[in-house]
Design an enzyme around this catalytic site. Structure first.
Site, PDB file in Angstrom:
ATOM      1  N   PRO A 353       0.022   2.468   7.022  1.00 11.65           N
ATOM      2  CA  PRO A 353       1.261   2.418   6.503  1.00 11.65           C
ATOM      3  C   PRO A 353       2.303   1.389   7.133  1.00 11.65           C
ATOM      4  O   PRO A 353       1.831   0.962   8.279  1.00 11.65           O
ATOM      5  CB  PRO A 353       1.961   3.777   6.146  1.00 11.65           C
ATOM      6  CG  PRO A 353       1.352   4.426   7.434  1.00 11.65           C
ATOM      7  CD  PRO A 353      -0.231   3.915   7.541  1.00 11.65           C
ATOM      8  N   GLY A 355       5.156  -0.511   9.604  1.00 11.39           N
ATOM      9  CA  GLY A 355       5.748   0.156  10.666  1.00 11.39           C
ATOM     10  C   GLY A 355       4.950   0.909  11.743  1.00 11.39           C
ATOM     11  O   GLY A 355       5.528   1.445  12.739  1.00 11.39           O
ATOM     12  N   VAL A 356       3.438   0.837  11.536  1.00 13.31           N
ATOM     13  CA  VAL A 356       2.958   1.597  12.614  1.00 13.31           C
ATOM     14  C   VAL A 356       2.530   0.736  13.759  1.00 13.31           C
ATOM     15  O   VAL A 356       1.738   1.230  14.473  1.00 13.31           O
ATOM     16  CB  VAL A 356       1.683   2.484  11.922  1.00 13.31           C
ATOM     17  CG1 VAL A 356       2.290   3.607  11.017  1.00 13.31           C
ATOM     18  CG2 VAL A 356       0.809   1.712  11.167  1.00 13.31           C
ATOM     19  N   THR A 359       0.416  -5.524  12.993  1.00 12.63           N
ATOM     20  CA  THR A 359       0.750  -6.696  13.367  1.00 12.63           C
ATOM     21  C   THR A 359       1.020  -6.960  14.999  1.00 12.63           C
ATOM     22  O   THR A 359       0.429  -7.849  15.821  1.00 12.63           O
ATOM     23  CB  THR A 359       1.829  -7.484  12.394  1.00 12.63           C
ATOM     24  OG1 THR A 359       1.504  -7.382  11.232  1.00 12.63           O
ATOM     25  CG2 THR A 359       1.981  -8.925  12.798  1.00 12.63           C
ATOM     26  N   SER A 677      -6.729  12.716  -6.464  1.00  8.77           N
ATOM     27  CA  SER A 677      -6.698  13.722  -5.473  1.00  8.77           C
ATOM     28  C   SER A 677      -5.286  14.631  -5.988  1.00  8.77           C
ATOM     29  O   SER A 677      -5.318  15.774  -5.256  1.00  8.77           O
ATOM     30  CB  SER A 677      -6.207  12.870  -4.253  1.00  8.77           C
ATOM     31  OG  SER A 677      -4.987  12.477  -4.360  1.00  8.77           O
ATOM     32  N   LYS A 720      -2.002  12.707   4.665  1.00 11.17           N
ATOM     33  CA  LYS A 720      -1.350  13.622   3.882  1.00 11.17           C
ATOM     34  C   LYS A 720      -0.965  14.662   4.755  1.00 11.17           C
ATOM     35  O   LYS A 720       0.119  15.487   4.545  1.00 11.17           O
ATOM     36  CB  LYS A 720      -2.555  14.081   2.789  1.00 11.17           C
ATOM     37  CG  LYS A 720      -2.499  12.991   1.958  1.00 11.17           C
ATOM     38  CD  LYS A 720      -3.621  13.440   0.614  1.00 11.17           C
ATOM     39  CE  LYS A 720      -4.153  12.507  -0.228  1.00 11.17           C
ATOM     40  NZ  LYS A 720      -5.356  12.808  -1.139  1.00 11.17           N
TER      41      LYS A 720
END
Length: 772
Positions: A353, A355-356, A359, A677, A720
């Protein structure tokens, strides 16, 4: 008019009382114009991003001030573009950006008028007189047109006066952006007095320089004319020494080039062609551009990689928390490379996701290996020629991004980051994913041919790293060639460590403060994490911490540069950040019939997705809402068929829904949902409805369901489970086949949540709906 479509204007600024002419070639911009004309009486909100070079700015990065514009004219040009004239009306405050329900790609805004206090009449009058005086002096010094004076002759409003003059002045784009975003006319007027004074001094200096240059020109004119005549005489006699020097220089560079003989022969032929081409022939520039590009490519030039494994690990650890799988993979690659110099570089793809740190991690890897770094963003790219170049037969042709990257880096073994590969577009213009196959495939990229260069270049030593938010959206053929490494969401305790060891030291360094001046306790950081952020990564956390430090520093400056010594308290958070936005541990839905916590994996990370259903008199119809995809709708149909076929086992013998309508709704409606799912969550919600039994609020579940009730494997389990942990869920039901993935989940999360694998839905039913 509090909800208008948004058009992002880059490279130009629209101010109130200003008309601008725009040529639009982007389909998205054209769609915004059509919606504004059809639905909003030609009104549109023009927003100028702070960074005009950002290709796809995030909503959170857009300013909170815009200008309402009126589309006065629209013309469709022969080349397919659209030309419009937009007239600025007034500034407004932007309260929120939202995606348009009818078309998710279009951005709209919730706006409100700007209320300003009444200014001091004496100060306002003095500023207006000073501005008009400076403007007259500037027009006289620069000999500019005086049409602006006619425009402001009858203008007494300071707000309008500053906008008209700013649109006339030759200020830079960044400066005009500052004027556009400043809502206080008094502040703009003070800034305008200063900037007009600077421009007046520059104009006066230009006049003096022109006088000096004119005098020197007259003195040197005779010498210049004689030299020009001498050059013409040399050309007539064939003594064009300059061209001979250029040809000789090219031949020397070709001789020194570490390239295959075939390429050298081609370059020599181009030099020969250049020698025969007349200086007046426009093709001469094309030949020279080609020679300059190819001769600047790093054939046989390699940088030396860092060999010390401990130093590599130290650099990686200094900027990023955790991510051991990625760091170990880089160390392993270098270790094997030391034994086998011919080892092919891996094609890594970081999936996770926003912001982790995907880059920034790639940048750090390049730094740790002492490699040159180049970033290529392919989000929204639909033209493969952007990657492998245009053929030289076209006017204005140029090499692709890969060749430009190699030229910029100056080595044949740089690290090239290809960002957002899951957001490439395939349409009539081309398929960039197919071009990437040729670039990334280690079996064939040693013979990569750019359409502009037309000769092979060896890419086998280039370390390619790709990033994506969603593994499912990566093209299948490309995915097969990638070594995918998942970067999962962070838990609240991981965010705490990142904030203490990485974010806060960097913020201190940026603001020139130290830990002795501003201190954050663990409790305060946890409050910021849980009550002011709701994200998979740490971008919003960093923004909030920066906001607090900025406000503390600002207060110190206002108090005559008093020394800073602040221990941030809980009571300070409301003062610095406003009221709490979230309560992560109390955000679970309340216990109600038909309401169940499902788990979803989206491009922005995992999330708890409540599913609710209700039943009422009707005709046996099923209604579903919540931005669902086709696969999700099929999951609802499968769930209903399973329930009807297992009425006895599910204690639903008297089930009769032929004269009832069922409405199933998925909360978090702003996010599009698709995938199988949610099957068991949908089934549980319906059974809860039919049995009139509540489901515990601290239970969540994920899994695809078959017609026979088998619970099938799903993706994104780690994201999840972490999302469930962050939301305070105590028990999670997962498919039995996903049990092998539990070791990837942080131990802290596994110890805090009871994770129960199930094979068939009846197992879950017996646990959730126990007999009283």
């Amino acid at each position: 008019m509090n909800n208008l479509p948004v058009m992002l204007l880059k490279g130009i600024v629209l101010l109130p009382l200003q008309d601008v002419k725009l040529d639009l070639s982007n389909n998205g911009s054209s769609k915004v114009i059509d919606v504004a004309i059809d639905k909003y009486d030609s009104n549109i909100l023009v927003v100028c991003p702070d960074n005009p070079y950002e290709e796809a700015p995030d909503i959170s990065d857009l300013p909170n001030v815009g200008v309402i514009g009126k589309i006065k004219n629209k013309i469709e040009l022969p080349n397919g573009n659209i030309r419009i004239i937009v007239s600025g009306i007034r500034r407004v405050k932007i309260n929120k950006y939202v995606h348009r329900k009818e078309d998710f790609d279009l951005l709209t805004s919730l706006i409100s008028e700007i209320d300003l206090p009444k200014f001091d009449e004496v100060e306002e009058t003095a500023l207006k007189r000073k501005i008009i005086q400076l403007l007259n002096e500037y027009i006289e010094a620069s000999m500019s047109g005086n049409s602006v004076l006619a425009s402001i002759r009858n203008v007494n409003d300071l707000d309008k006066l500053t906008d008209i003059i700013v649109s006339f002045m030759p200020f830079s784009l960044n400066k005009k952006l500052l004027y556009m975003h400043e809502i206080n006319a008094l502040h703009r007027a003070n800034a305008l007095v200063y900037d007009l004074s600077i421009e007046l001094q520059v104009a006066q200096l230009d006049v003096r320089l022109d006088e000096v240059l004119r005098t020197e020109f007259e003195e040197n004119q005779r010498e210049y004319v004689l030299r020009e005549k001498l050059e013409v005489i040399k050309k007539e006699l064939g003594e064009d020494e300059l061209k001979d020097e250029i040809i000789t220089d090219y031949l020397e560079r070709i001789d020194n080039l570490k390239a295959p003989g075939k390429l050298k022969n081609k370059l020599a032929a181009e030099v020969k062609k250049l020698d025969y081409t007349s200086d007046n022939n426009p093709e001469i520039s094309s030949i020279r551009n080609y020679l300059d590009l190819v001769l600047d490519l790093p054939f046989g030039i390699y940088s030396t990689d860092e060999k010390d494994l401990d130093k590599i690990k130290e650099v990686l650890d200094s900027t990023h928390y955790g991510l051991d799988k990625v760091k170990n993979r880089i160390v392993e690659y270098i270790a094997v490379k030391m034994r086998n110099k011919d080892l092919k570089s891996p094609i890594l793809c970081f999936v996770g996701p926003p912001g982790v740190g995907k880059t920034s991690l790639a940048i750090t890897i390049a730094k740790s290996l002492k490699k040159e770094f180049y970033k290529i963003s392919v989000g929204g790219l639909n033209d493969g020629a952007e990657l492998n170049g245009h053929r030289r037969t076209y006017i204005g042709s140029s090499p692709g991004k890969i060749i430009r990257a190699l030229k910029k880096c100056g080595t044949s073994n740089p690290l090239i980051l290809i960002d957002e590969v899951d957001k490439m577009v395939k349409d009539y213009k081309g398929d960039p994913a197919s071009v990437l196959l040729d670039i990334l495939d280690p079996e064939q990229n040693n013979m990569f041919i750019d359409n502009y260069v037309e000769e092979p270049f060896d890419l086998k030593d280039v370390l390619f790293i790709l990033t994506a938010n969603s593994e499912e959206d990566i093209p299948a053929a490309l995915y097969d060639r990638l070594e995918v490494i998942e970067l999962s969401s962070y838990t609240e305790f991981e965010k705490l460590d990142i904030a203490k060891n990485y974010l806060i030291p960097n913020i201190y360094k940026e603001h020139l403060v130290c830990s002795k001046e501003i201190r954050f306790s663990n409790d305060i950081l946890m409050d910021i994490i849980n009550k002011y952020t709701k994200e998979a990564g740490v971008r919003d956390l960093e923004r909030n911490l920066s906001t607090i430090v900025r406000k503390i520093v600002t207060n110190s400056v206002k108090e005559m540069n008093s020394p800073i010594k602040t221990i941030v308290k809980k009571s300070d958070l409301v003062k610095y950040l406003g009221p709490a936005k979230y309560d992560m541990k109390n955000n679970i839905v309340t216990m109600q019939v038909g309401l169940v916590n499902g788990l979803a994996y989206t491009p922005v990370g995992g999330m708890v997705m409540p599913v609710e259903s209700t039943i009422y008199d009707g005709k046996g119809e099923i209604k579903v809402t919540g931005m669902l995809g086709k696969i999700m709708e099929e999951s609802i149909a499968v769930a209903l068929s399973f329930i009807k076929s297992k009425k006895k086992e599910l204690r639903l013998k008297d089930l009769n829904i032929n004269k009832k309508d069922i409405h199933i709704h998925f909360l978090e409606g702003a996010i599009k949902k698709d995938g199988p799912s949610a099957g068991i969550a949908i089934t549980t919600s319906l059974i809860s409805l039919f049995l009139d039994r509540e489901v515990d609020r601290d239970i969540a579940m994920t899994g695809e369901i078959s017609l026979r009730g088998d619970v099938l494997k799903v993706g994104g389990l780690k994201e999840k489970i972490i999302a469930a942990y962050n939301e305070g869920i105590k028990k999670v039901y997962i498919p039995y086949e996903n049990g092998c993935e539990l070791e990837e989940i942080p131990k802290l999360v596994r110890d805090s949540i009871k994770i129960i694998p199930i094979k068939n839905y009846l197992d879950l039913f017996n646990k959730v709906f126990k007999e009283v």
